[in-house]
Scaffold this motif. Structure first.
Motif, PDB file in Angstrom:
ATOM      1  N   SER A 134       0.849  -1.193   0.000  1.00 13.82           N
ATOM      2  CA  SER A 134       0.000   0.000   0.000  1.00 13.82           C
ATOM      3  C   SER A 134       0.879   1.236   0.000  1.00 13.82           C
ATOM      4  O   SER A 134       2.087   1.149   0.174  1.00 13.82           O
ATOM      5  CB  SER A 134      -0.890   0.025   1.250  1.00 13.82           C
ATOM      6  OG  SER A 134      -0.077   0.052   2.407  1.00 13.82           O
ATOM      7  N   HIS A 135       0.230   2.384  -0.225  1.00 13.45           N
ATOM      8  CA  HIS A 135       0.958   3.649  -0.041  1.00 13.45           C
ATOM      9  C   HIS A 135       0.251   4.497   1.003  1.00 13.45           C
ATOM     10  O   HIS A 135      -0.966   4.439   1.164  1.00 13.45           O
ATOM     11  CB  HIS A 135       1.139   4.402  -1.362  1.00 13.45           C
ATOM     12  CG  HIS A 135      -0.104   4.901  -2.017  1.00 13.45           C
ATOM     13  ND1 HIS A 135      -0.746   6.046  -1.608  1.00 13.45           N
ATOM     14  CD2 HIS A 135      -0.835   4.433  -3.056  1.00 13.45           C
ATOM     15  CE1 HIS A 135      -1.802   6.267  -2.385  1.00 13.45           C
ATOM     16  NE2 HIS A 135      -1.893   5.291  -3.262  1.00 13.45           N
ATOM     17  N   LEU A 136       1.054   5.272   1.724  1.00 13.22           N
ATOM     18  CA  LEU A 136       0.587   6.020   2.891  1.00 13.22           C
ATOM     19  C   LEU A 136       0.117   7.425   2.551  1.00 13.22           C
ATOM     20  O   LEU A 136      -0.581   8.051   3.338  1.00 13.22           O
ATOM     21  CB  LEU A 136       1.733   6.153   3.906  1.00 13.22           C
ATOM     22  CG  LEU A 136       2.302   4.862   4.476  1.00 13.22           C
ATOM     23  CD1 LEU A 136       3.619   5.138   5.182  1.00 13.22           C
ATOM     24  CD2 LEU A 136       1.300   4.264   5.435  1.00 13.22           C
ATOM     25  N   ASN A 159      -2.268  -4.871  -4.401  1.00 10.11           N
ATOM     26  CA  ASN A 159      -2.096  -3.431  -4.248  1.00 10.11           C
ATOM     27  C   ASN A 159      -3.424  -2.767  -4.588  1.00 10.11           C
ATOM     28  O   ASN A 159      -4.443  -3.449  -4.736  1.00 10.11           O
ATOM     29  CB  ASN A 159      -0.941  -2.999  -5.177  1.00 10.11           C
ATOM     30  CG  ASN A 159      -0.498  -1.553  -4.989  1.00 10.11           C
ATOM     31  OD1 ASN A 159      -0.589  -1.006  -3.901  1.00 10.11           O
ATOM     32  ND2 ASN A 159      -0.021  -0.945  -6.048  1.00 10.11           N
ATOM     33  N   GLU A 160      -3.407  -1.445  -4.767  1.00 12.00           N
ATOM     34  CA  GLU A 160      -4.639  -0.696  -4.976  1.00 12.00           C
ATOM     35  C   GLU A 160      -5.226  -0.900  -6.381  1.00 12.00           C
ATOM     36  O   GLU A 160      -4.602  -1.496  -7.249  1.00 12.00           O
ATOM     37  CB  GLU A 160      -4.350   0.792  -4.781  1.00 12.00           C
ATOM     38  CG  GLU A 160      -3.316   1.320  -5.770  1.00 12.00           C
ATOM     39  CD  GLU A 160      -2.950   2.770  -5.527  1.00 12.00           C
ATOM     40  OE1 GLU A 160      -3.813   3.539  -5.102  1.00 12.00           O
ATOM     41  OE2 GLU A 160      -1.795   3.125  -5.760  1.00 12.00           O
ATOM     42  N   CYS A 161      -6.451  -0.360  -6.571  1.00 16.46           N
ATOM     43  CA  CYS A 161      -7.032  -0.172  -7.910  1.00 16.46           C
ATOM     44  C   CYS A 161      -7.486  -1.440  -8.605  1.00 16.46           C
ATOM     45  O   CYS A 161      -7.243  -1.615  -9.802  1.00 16.46           O
ATOM     46  CB  CYS A 161      -6.070   0.538  -8.861  1.00 16.46           C
ATOM     47  SG  CYS A 161      -5.551   2.127  -8.317  1.00 16.46           S
ATOM     48  N   VAL A 167     -10.594   5.772  -0.386  1.00  8.89           N
ATOM     49  CA  VAL A 167     -10.378   4.743  -1.408  1.00  8.89           C
ATOM     50  C   VAL A 167      -8.937   4.728  -1.923  1.00  8.89           C
ATOM     51  O   VAL A 167      -8.484   3.684  -2.396  1.00  8.89           O
ATOM     52  CB  VAL A 167     -11.358   4.884  -2.601  1.00  8.89           C
ATOM     53  CG1 VAL A 167     -12.775   4.715  -2.117  1.00  8.89           C
ATOM     54  CG2 VAL A 167     -11.176   6.187  -3.342  1.00  8.89           C
ATOM     55  N   ASP A 168      -8.245   5.824  -1.821  1.00  8.28           N
ATOM     56  CA  ASP A 168      -6.878   5.894  -2.376  1.00  8.28           C
ATOM     57  C   ASP A 168      -5.916   6.368  -1.314  1.00  8.28           C
ATOM     58  O   ASP A 168      -5.590   7.527  -1.255  1.00  8.28           O
ATOM     59  CB  ASP A 168      -6.867   6.821  -3.596  1.00  8.28           C
ATOM     60  CG  ASP A 168      -5.531   6.830  -4.306  1.00  8.28           C
ATOM     61  OD1 ASP A 168      -4.704   5.944  -4.025  1.00  8.28           O
ATOM     62  OD2 ASP A 168      -5.307   7.734  -5.137  1.00  8.28           O
ATOM     63  N   MET A 169      -5.373   5.387  -0.498  1.00  8.42           N
ATOM     64  CA  MET A 169      -5.794   4.003  -0.423  1.00  8.42           C
ATOM     65  C   MET A 169      -5.776   3.507   1.011  1.00  8.42           C
ATOM     66  O   MET A 169      -5.371   2.418   1.326  1.00  8.42           O
ATOM     67  CB  MET A 169      -4.927   3.129  -1.350  1.00  8.42           C
ATOM     68  CG  MET A 169      -3.462   3.018  -0.951  1.00  8.42           C
ATOM     69  SD  MET A 169      -2.558   1.759  -1.941  1.00  8.42           S
ATOM     70  CE  MET A 169      -3.186   0.208  -1.337  1.00  8.42           C
ATOM     71  N   LYS A 170      -6.210   4.407   1.915  1.00 11.20           N
ATOM     72  CA  LYS A 170      -6.161   4.043   3.337  1.00 11.20           C
ATOM     73  C   LYS A 170      -7.188   2.966   3.689  1.00 11.20           C
ATOM     74  O   LYS A 170      -7.006   2.220   4.662  1.00 11.20           O
ATOM     75  CB  LYS A 170      -6.320   5.295   4.193  1.00 11.20           C
ATOM     76  CG  LYS A 170      -5.081   6.196   4.099  1.00 11.20           C
ATOM     77  CD  LYS A 170      -5.212   7.523   4.827  1.00 11.20           C
ATOM     78  CE  LYS A 170      -3.861   8.230   4.867  1.00 11.20           C
ATOM     79  NZ  LYS A 170      -3.946   9.593   5.433  1.00 11.20           N
ATOM     80  N   ASP A 206       5.034   8.401  -0.668  1.00 10.10           N
ATOM     81  CA  ASP A 206       5.396   9.077  -1.929  1.00 10.10           C
ATOM     82  C   ASP A 206       4.871   8.439  -3.215  1.00 10.10           C
ATOM     83  O   ASP A 206       5.426   8.689  -4.279  1.00 10.10           O
ATOM     84  CB  ASP A 206       6.925   9.214  -2.011  1.00 10.10           C
ATOM     85  CG  ASP A 206       7.341  10.300  -3.003  1.00 10.10           C
ATOM     86  OD1 ASP A 206       6.537  11.213  -3.257  1.00 10.10           O
ATOM     87  OD2 ASP A 206       8.462  10.211  -3.535  1.00 10.10           O
ATOM     88  N   GLU A 207       3.799   7.652  -3.163  1.00  7.20           N
ATOM     89  CA  GLU A 207       3.304   7.065  -4.409  1.00  7.20           C
ATOM     90  C   GLU A 207       2.715   8.121  -5.328  1.00  7.20           C
ATOM     91  O   GLU A 207       2.803   8.023  -6.547  1.00  7.20           O
ATOM     92  CB  GLU A 207       2.254   5.984  -4.099  1.00  7.20           C
ATOM     93  CG  GLU A 207       1.842   5.149  -5.305  1.00  7.20           C
ATOM     94  CD  GLU A 207       0.726   5.748  -6.145  1.00  7.20           C
ATOM     95  OE1 GLU A 207       0.567   5.346  -7.301  1.00  7.20           O
ATOM     96  OE2 GLU A 207       0.013   6.652  -5.648  1.00  7.20           O
ATOM     97  N   GLU A 208       2.098   9.138  -4.721  1.00  8.74           N
ATOM     98  CA  GLU A 208       1.363  10.121  -5.529  1.00  8.74           C
ATOM     99  C   GLU A 208       2.282  11.096  -6.264  1.00  8.74           C
ATOM    100  O   GLU A 208       1.812  11.938  -7.022  1.00  8.74           O
ATOM    101  CB  GLU A 208       0.377  10.910  -4.648  1.00  8.74           C
ATOM    102  CG  GLU A 208      -0.692  10.044  -3.974  1.00  8.74           C
ATOM    103  CD  GLU A 208      -1.737   9.502  -4.960  1.00  8.74           C
ATOM    104  OE1 GLU A 208      -1.625   9.785  -6.162  1.00  8.74           O
ATOM    105  OE2 GLU A 208      -2.644   8.796  -4.505  1.00  8.74           O
ATOM    106  N   ALA A 209       3.590  10.986  -6.035  1.00  9.12           N
ATOM    107  CA  ALA A 209       4.511  11.901  -6.725  1.00  9.12           C
ATOM    108  C   ALA A 209       5.726  11.160  -7.269  1.00  9.12           C
ATOM    109  O   ALA A 209       6.823  11.699  -7.306  1.00  9.12           O
ATOM    110  CB  ALA A 209       4.929  13.040  -5.794  1.00  9.12           C
TER     111      ALA A 209
HETATM  112 ZN   LIG Z   1      -3.271   5.373  -4.868  1.00 12.11          ZN
END
Ligand SMILES: [Zn+2]
Length: 475
Positions: A91-93, A196-198, A123-126, A169-172
């Protein structure tokens, strides 16, 4: 019988309450990326919260912080070592910013209203982090019930290790998160398979409940195009006004390109066509067969699809170019001699960086190319995991066990996730954060959207699904 069926219903009810509590706690720690100046350590604070929860149940989590404030956290549950490489719960935080003005509830208060948890990251992604932690807690329960030490002894029934890794740092671009881990802590990411997500989220189309599972994602290739014209006085217009040249270039870049159907999308289109009735099925079959010309195909997609899904589908059958930044000019009466365009190109598996650049140059055209200097801003390789094999089969079978009407099918993401980083260490990664949604929910719009929220019933569905996937793949 599913593994989750051997756990009492009352235990699952308590576990669900814990998932909701975890999610609300996580939302209330804003971990915005890029980190705002007044709260630059949100990711580390979320990582510490999770480390505390893991420590409280007897595990020995690790926390790394490659850059101050940009923490990632990890824990390992042991199997008996007879089942092969580990399984990764990834996951990403971090979350994207959430200007609160149009939200029904404050994006960082985690209000529960009408059966939904509202908040940035729901949903993204906690939400998926909360489910993954819930699975870890059930596995630890099993160790404790057997009188074992969950930090050091093998968990009863696990033949391979389970890794719990939450990256910053997934979103960047993941440079302070999963990409850093891939280089410095590959043991946090290296596994026989990862979720993982999505993906694994139900989408109701024509009364059928589809569960697209993300097995591939497009690559990215953004370019900066410096356009050179001639500076001058605005009272005497020039043909080589850089703003005018940029406008012509943007129009050429933005034209939808030719269609190319990759193997994953062939499977998706055929499976969706088999599940759907009438004209929609016919359209998908024609596209899968490569018969439709681009304009006709796009029109057919628009005619049978909800606009949100139509946009996604059009993006999944071609390399896309979206000119998203344009700057030119200093004053209304000064002809600009310079303009800059940034174009977001997303490539299908099989398209190389060189091929994408050549396409950008081709679209700009020989008459305007001389005025342009093109610079690659970044490159992210497209990734693909097999839509077959033991893990894939378990994902599909487990969804069907929990929702007999489920139609699981492989799909590609038009955007990038941390699967790009796990591919660097050879971990096949699946977008699978199982949620069963109400038929009218528009889930895709909630990613980075206003009133991001996740249903309590959707989370209630997801927890035993994820648990069963882990038990089956690691058992
Ligand atoms: Zn995400």
């Amino acid at each position: 019988m599913t593994p989750s069926a051997s756990i009492a219903a009352a235990t699952w009810a308590t576990a669900h309450d814990d998932v909701v509590r975890t999610l609300r706690d996580l939302i209330r720690i804003p971990s915005i990326n890029p980190p705002p100046l007044d709260a630059p350590d949100g990711e580390t604070r979320v990582a510490r919260y999770l480390a505390d929860r893991l420590t409280a149940i007897g595990l020995e989590p690790e926390l790394v912080e490659p850059t101050p404030g940009r923490g990632s956290v990890h824990a390992r549950l042991r199997g008996d070592g007879t089942g092969g490489d580990p399984f990764l719960l990834l996951s990403h935080l971090d979350v994207v910013p959430a200007p609160p003005s149009r939200w029904t509830h404050d994006p960082f208060e985690a209000v529960v209203d009408g059966g939904y948890v509202y908040g940035r990251g729901a949903v993204d992604m906690k939400g998926m982090i909360a489910l993954e932690l819930g699975v870890v807690e059930r596995l630890v329960d099993a160790a404790r019930a057997a009188g074992l030490d969950p930090a050091h002894d093998p968990i009863p029934g696990l033949r391979r290790d389970v890794l719990f890794t939450c990256a910053a740092d997934e979103e960047a671009g993941s440079l302070d998160g999963a990409r850093w881990l891939a280089v410095h802590r590959p043991d946090w990411l290296r596994a026989a398979g990862a979720v993982n997500e999505c993906g694994g989220v139900s989408v109701t189309v024509a009364g059928r409940r589809l569960y697209p599972i993300m097995v591939a994602e497009k690559g990215f290739a953004p370019y900066r195009i410096a356009v050179t014209g001639t500076w001058g006085h605005g009272s005497m217009p020039r043909a080589d006004n850089a703003a005018v040249l940029a406008a012509r270039i943007i129009e050429r870049l933005a034209v939808p390109g030719p269609i190319r159907i990759t193997p994953v999308m062939t499977r998706f289109l055929e499976a969706a066509a088999a599940a759907l009735p009438g004209e929609a099925a016919a359209v998908l079959r024609r596209i899968a067969a490569g018969e439709a010309d681009p304009t006709a195909a796009d029109a057919a997609i628009d005619a049978v699809c909800d606009p949100m899904y139509a946009r996604a589908l059009r993006a999944l059958i071609r390399d896309t170019l979206s000119p998203d930044v344009v700057t030119a000019g200093v004053k209304y009466n000064v002809i600009p001699g310079d303009a800059v365009i940034e174009v977001d190109c997303r490539v299908l598996p099989g398209t190389t960086q060189a091929a994408m650049r050549a396409e950008v140059e081709r679209r700009i055209g020989p008459d305007l190319l001389d005025a342009c200097e093109i610079e690659a801003i970044a490159w992210g390789e497209p990734v693909e995991s097999p839509a077959e094999g033991p893990l894939w089969d378990i994902l599909v079978a487990t969804l069907r066990d929990h929702d007999p009407e489920a139609i699981p099918l492989p799909v590609m993401a038009p955007f990038a996730t941390d699967a790009k980083a796990t591919s660097l260490v050879g971990t096949p990664t699946y977008g699978f954060s199982p949620l069963r949604l109400e038929p009218d929910e528009r889930f895709l719009e909630r990613f980075h959207g206003v009133d991001e929220r996740v249903g309590l019933d959707a989370l209630r569905f997801g927890l035993p699904v994820l648990y069963d996937v882990v038990r089956r793949f690691c058992g």
